[in-house]
Scaffold this active site. Structure first.
Site, PDB file in Angstrom:
ATOM      1  N   ASN A  83       0.871  -1.126   0.091  1.00  0.00           N
ATOM      2  CA  ASN A  83      -0.131  -0.236  -0.110  1.00  0.00           C
ATOM      3  C   ASN A  83       0.827   0.751   0.016  1.00  0.00           C
ATOM      4  OD1 ASN A  83      -1.414  -1.996   2.217  1.00  0.00           O
ATOM      5  ND2 ASN A  83      -2.771  -1.415   0.790  1.00  0.00           N
ATOM      6  N   ILE A  91       1.455   7.346  -0.172  1.00  0.00           N
ATOM      7  CA  ILE A  91       0.930   5.826   0.672  1.00  0.00           C
ATOM      8  C   ILE A  91      -0.899   5.595   0.232  1.00  0.00           C
ATOM      9  CG2 ILE A  91      -0.712   4.906   3.358  1.00  0.00           C
ATOM     10  CD1 ILE A  91       1.754   7.917   4.354  1.00  0.00           C
ATOM     11  N   CYS A  92      -1.655   5.124   0.217  1.00  0.00           N
ATOM     12  CA  CYS A  92      -3.326   4.020   0.500  1.00  0.00           C
ATOM     13  C   CYS A  92      -3.510   3.535   1.297  1.00  0.00           C
ATOM     14  CB  CYS A  92      -2.880   3.621  -1.216  1.00  0.00           C
ATOM     15  SG  CYS A  92      -5.250   3.074  -0.978  1.00  0.00           S
ATOM     16  N   LEU A  93      -4.124   4.882   1.779  1.00  0.00           N
ATOM     17  CA  LEU A  93      -4.909   4.070   3.323  1.00  0.00           C
ATOM     18  C   LEU A  93      -6.320   5.246   3.097  1.00  0.00           C
ATOM     19  CD1 LEU A  93      -4.534   2.926   5.695  1.00  0.00           C
ATOM     20  CD2 LEU A  93      -3.166   5.364   7.031  1.00  0.00           C
ATOM     21  N   GLN A 126      -0.806   0.289  -3.609  1.00  0.00           N
ATOM     22  CA  GLN A 126      -0.909   1.866  -4.233  1.00  0.00           C
ATOM     23  C   GLN A 126       0.153   1.327  -5.178  1.00  0.00           C
ATOM     24  OE1 GLN A 126      -1.015   4.620  -3.494  1.00  0.00           O
ATOM     25  NE2 GLN A 126       0.103   5.418  -4.888  1.00  0.00           N
TER      26      GLN A 126
END
Lengths: 199, 202
Positions: A83, A91-93, A126
């Site tokens: 991610n 960051i993919c959050l 990500q």
């Protein structure tokens, strides 16, 4: 509005400084300027993960509309995680995007990122390359992540076999980080990594 | 400023702290005022009534049905930032402007808030004890019916025959504006006639 953002960061900053996570060296927060718009975060790699023992630095930018919009956070320290982009540190959050809520703080963001290191979400990746490896070759992924933690995040676990492969490619004249990325991408197959670097 | 005074007097009450005398004179600049040094220990002891968004003592206080406390200006800005996803900033329960309860503490009525430009807090709901909703509904329908028929001829006459004309004088004949207004008035007349005929037929 910038005023409410600065005021809140001041309060949050004090909250983080006093928190028990800082006392236990799990998270850290530093100011980069006096306007409370840029900060540097630090999280410790959680135990029982490939990131254990590593220290990961984060770049935090507070938008003027904070806390109504989330802070912009990315990794400065290079990291191998489904991610997190291995190239840019993006960051993919969800809580840093549409799931942000105004009652969240920098402390909860740092703790959430620590939780993300413990529990990756490979179905919402990500970095697609890392995510594929995570799903298809879990053991290779763990080794790679450990190696990256050792090299970039002062991690304690050396992966001598992987280091040897990197130096082999370096001997062929490739730049070290590029060689490491190519090997990581190609599941540490030297032949494929060389092809990848040449193409 | 008022809030700070209130805060200071609260401090005196609860903590019997003589330092509080310095706080009412503070100008609102947290960095230089003598009250600033006091504010850090205050946070530790007294965070229960802090707004969950600005983390300061809540002003124009509202509470959601899920029990979370906010300043109304803060919550309003949160709700207007994401009009499509109206949720509590703390627990993500569904909320809306209508579903928050204002809190009126003693002394809140004479609180002259300088930020009147902000939307006013939603009013509290107070239901009457007896139920007379059916009567109310009937009244409503009657009113609408008489308005629909009654208003039509007046507006029609007023707009097309210029009764009680209080508008600026007509532009002199021959100018372009005169021409345009003539065309416009003809169009409106035509629309009005059509509407009248349609009403009669229907």
């Amino acid at each position: 509005m910038a005023n409410i953002a600065a005021q809140r960061i001041q309060r949050e900053f004090r909250e983080v400084i006093k928190s028990e996570e800082v006392a236990k060296c799990h998270i850290k927060l530093e100011l980069k300027n006096d306007e409370y718009t840029e900060l540097k975060g630090e999280i410790a790699g959680p135990p029982d993960t490939p990131y254990d023992g590593g220290v990961f630095q984060l770049d935090i930018i507070i938008p003027e509309t904070y806390p109504f919009n989330p802070p912009k956070v990315k990794f400065i320290t290079k990291i191998w995680h489904p991610n997190i982009s291995s190239v840019t540190g993006a960051i993919c959050l969800d809580i840093l995007k549409d799931q942000w809520a105004a009652a969240m703080t920098l402390r909860t963001v740092l703790l959430s990122l620590q939780a993300l290191l413990s529990a990756a979400e490979p179905d919402d990746p990500q970095d697609a390359v890392v995510a594929r490896q995570y799903k298809e070759q879990q053991s290779v992924f763990r080794q790679t992540a450990k190696h990256w933690t050792y090299i970039y995040a002062k991690g304690p676990h050396r992966e001598a076999e992987l280091e040897a492969k990197v130096s082999q490619l370096r001997g062929m004249g490739f730049e070290e980080h590029k060689a490491r990325v190519a090997l990581s991408t190609c599941d540490w197959n030297i032949q494929r990594a060389t092809d990848h670097l040449i193409s | 400023m008022y809030r700070q005074k209130l805060y200071a007097s609260l401090k005196q009450l609860f903590k019997k702290n003589t330092m509080a005398e310095a706080a009412p004179s503070s100008s609102g600049a947290p960095s230089s005022s003598p009250g600033a040094s006091n504010s850090i220990p205050d946070e530790e002891t007294n965070g229960t009534y802090d707004c969950n968004i600005c983390l300061d003592i809540a002003k124009d206080t509202v509470v959601t049905f899920c029990g979370h406390l906010f300043c109304w200006p803060c919550l309003h800005q949160w709700l207007s930032t994401r009009p499509d996803r109206q949720m509590c900033p703390v627990c993500k329960a569904g909320i809306s402007k209508e579903k928050v309860i204002p809190i009126y503490g003693r002394g809140s009525t004479d609180n002259k808030d300088p930020r009147e430009k902000l939307p006013p807090r939603p009013s509290a709901q107070r239901s009457e004890p007896e139920n007379n909703s059916s009567f109310g509904n009937f009244n409503m329908g009657n009113l609408q019916f008489s308005f629909g028929i009654g208003a039509f001829p007046f507006t029609f006459f007023a707009s097309n025959f210029n009764l009680g004309d209080a508008r600026p004088g007509n532009p002199s004949a021959g100018t372009q504006q005169h021409q345009e207004e003539r065309v416009l008035s003809q169009i409106f007349l035509f629309v009005a006639m059509f509407f009248a005929i349609w009403l009669i037929i229907a």
